[in-house]
Design a protein around this motif. Structure first.
Motif, short mmCIF file in Angstrom:
data_model
loop_
_atom_site.label_atom_id
_atom_site.label_comp_id
_atom_site.label_asym_id
_atom_site.label_seq_id
_atom_site.Cartn_x
_atom_site.Cartn_y
_atom_site.Cartn_z
N LEU A 117 -14.75 -4.40 -7.24
CA LEU A 117 -13.39 -3.98 -6.89
C LEU A 117 -12.70 -4.96 -5.94
O LEU A 117 -11.52 -5.25 -6.08
N GLY A 118 -13.43 -5.44 -4.92
CA GLY A 118 -12.81 -6.34 -3.94
C GLY A 118 -12.26 -5.57 -2.75
O GLY A 118 -12.81 -4.55 -2.34
N THR A 119 -11.13 -6.03 -2.21
CA THR A 119 -10.52 -5.43 -1.03
C THR A 119 -9.29 -4.63 -1.45
O THR A 119 -8.44 -5.12 -2.19
N GLY A 120 -9.21 -3.39 -0.96
CA GLY A 120 -8.10 -2.53 -1.35
C GLY A 120 -7.53 -1.75 -0.18
O GLY A 120 -8.00 -1.84 0.95
N VAL A 121 -6.51 -0.96 -0.50
CA VAL A 121 -5.85 -0.14 0.51
C VAL A 121 -5.46 1.18 -0.13
O VAL A 121 -5.18 1.25 -1.33
N GLY A 122 -5.48 2.24 0.66
CA GLY A 122 -5.04 3.53 0.17
C GLY A 122 -3.54 3.52 -0.08
O GLY A 122 -2.76 3.22 0.83
N TRP A 123 -3.13 3.81 -1.32
CA TRP A 123 -1.71 3.79 -1.66
C TRP A 123 -1.04 5.05 -1.13
O TRP A 123 -1.49 6.17 -1.41
N ARG A 124 0.01 4.86 -0.35
CA ARG A 124 0.81 5.96 0.17
C ARG A 124 2.29 5.62 -0.03
O ARG A 124 2.69 4.45 0.13
N PRO A 125 3.14 6.59 -0.35
CA PRO A 125 4.55 6.29 -0.59
C PRO A 125 5.22 5.59 0.58
O PRO A 125 6.10 4.74 0.39
N GLU A 126 4.80 5.94 1.81
CA GLU A 126 5.45 5.38 2.99
C GLU A 126 5.26 3.86 3.12
O GLU A 126 6.04 3.18 3.80
N ILE A 127 4.19 3.33 2.53
CA ILE A 127 3.92 1.89 2.64
C ILE A 127 3.85 1.24 1.25
O ILE A 127 3.30 0.15 1.11
N ILE A 167 -11.01 -6.59 8.05
CA ILE A 167 -11.99 -5.90 7.21
C ILE A 167 -12.58 -6.86 6.20
O ILE A 167 -13.80 -6.88 5.97
N ARG A 168 -11.73 -7.68 5.59
CA ARG A 168 -12.19 -8.64 4.59
C ARG A 168 -13.18 -9.64 5.21
O ARG A 168 -14.19 -9.99 4.60
N ALA A 169 -12.89 -10.05 6.43
CA ALA A 169 -13.77 -11.02 7.10
C ALA A 169 -15.13 -10.42 7.37
O ALA A 169 -16.17 -11.08 7.16
N VAL A 170 -15.16 -9.17 7.83
CA VAL A 170 -16.45 -8.53 8.08
C VAL A 170 -17.21 -8.34 6.77
O VAL A 170 -18.41 -8.59 6.67
N ALA A 171 -16.51 -7.89 5.74
CA ALA A 171 -17.16 -7.65 4.45
C ALA A 171 -17.75 -8.92 3.86
O ALA A 171 -18.78 -8.90 3.19
N LYS A 172 -17.08 -10.03 4.12
CA LYS A 172 -17.56 -11.32 3.60
C LYS A 172 -18.60 -11.95 4.52
O LYS A 172 -19.16 -12.99 4.21
N GLY A 173 -18.82 -11.33 5.68
CA GLY A 173 -19.82 -11.84 6.60
C GLY A 173 -19.40 -13.05 7.38
O GLY A 173 -20.23 -13.74 7.97
#
Length: 278
Positions: A5-15, A268-274
């Motif tokens: 999947l990779g890196t994602g974000v929760g979709w919300r109408p406000e953003i 978050i991406r940096a931590v996930a990639k180590g």
């Protein structure tokens, strides 16, 4: 087999508009009950047209409850998975309602994700409900560990044992919420590292990351605060053990400016990639 999947974000109408402009967003997650097949919001339609993966995340099945899953709710979740072309769907290891004719008490909707007692009986009920859901859903199901304020009395299994046996008996995937692991560390004294050590890591479908705040010795999983070092530390612990197929930032209130959202995702991406240690 896990879907990358990779890196994602929760979709919300406000953003929604900010999400469209974010660089390097591989996928989004939508609250299943907040979208309607055939009437998807235009920004979400545009993401789908761009090839962005969209995963429906249910909040109302209550698979940890004593009742069998409601067929109408299952069908609705299946319809959303098909409308979005989702590779999987997710829900929670929780119960959300109680009572009803068999109990002699009115049915009550909790309006909250309540933790399942980690007992043999609780596990057996959950496993049967999961099997029923799996028969209806057209794609694999992933279940999320939830945050809690306290332990049920007379529990027989640790969190890792409970989740491990659930996976072994049903083949369900896991949605590991590292913010909830930190919440349970503060509120229930559970060591996130010990939980991670005992999990079937190969069953992880993806990971949730979210912010919260501690008040009076209690951690509130608000999804309205920036993701802080304690939660990123748990994410780093997980990523030291395995490379999760996907990591997603949840934000449900007090939405930050677009540049702040992007910075959180970069961290978050940096931590996930180590590349950094939280």
């Amino acid at each position: 087999m896990s879907v990358p999947l990779g890196t994602g974000v929760g979709w919300r109408p406000e953003i929604a508009e900010d999400i469209e402009r974010l660089p390097d967003i591989d996928w989004v997650e939508v609250v299943a009950e907040n979208v309607c097949p055939g009437h998807l919001p235009a920004p979400l339609e545009r993401l789908l047209e761009r090839g962005t993966t969209v995963i429906p995340h249910g909040v109302s099945l209550g698979l940890g409850g004593a009742d069998r899953p409601d067929l109408a709710r299952l069908i609705a979740l299946a319809e959303r998975a098909e409308a979005l072309g989702a590779p999987l769907v997710s829900e929670h290891i929780a119960f959300v309602r109680a009572g009803g004719p068999l109990t002699g008490a009115p049915r009550v909707e909790a309006g909250h994700l309540l933790p399942v007692p980690r007992t043999r009986d609780g596990l057996a009920v959950l496993c049967e409900n999961v099997r029923i859901a799996q028969q209806v859903l057209p794609v694999p199901l992933a279940l999320e560990n939830v945050a809690a304020l306290l332990n049920w009395p007379d529990e027989e299994l640790t969190e890792a044992q409970f989740l491990g046996e659930l996976v072994e008996r049903t083949g369900v995937r896991l949605l590991v919420d590292v913010a909830n692991l930190h919440t349970n560390h503060v509120n229930r004294g559970e060591d996130p590292a010990e939980v991670l050590d005992g999990l079937p890591l190969e069953a992880i479908a993806y990971v949730h990351v979210a912010g919260g705040v501690e008040r009076g010795g209690v951690w509130h999983d608000t999804h309205a605060h920036p993701v802080g070092p304690p939660v990123l530390d748990v994410l780093a612990e997980l990523c030291a053990r395995t490379a999760p197929p996907g990591v997603l930032l949840e934000r449900d209130d007090d939405f930050p400016a677009a540049d702040e959202l992007a910075a959180e995702l970069d961290a978050i991406r940096a931590v996930a990639k180590g590349t950094v240690r939280a």
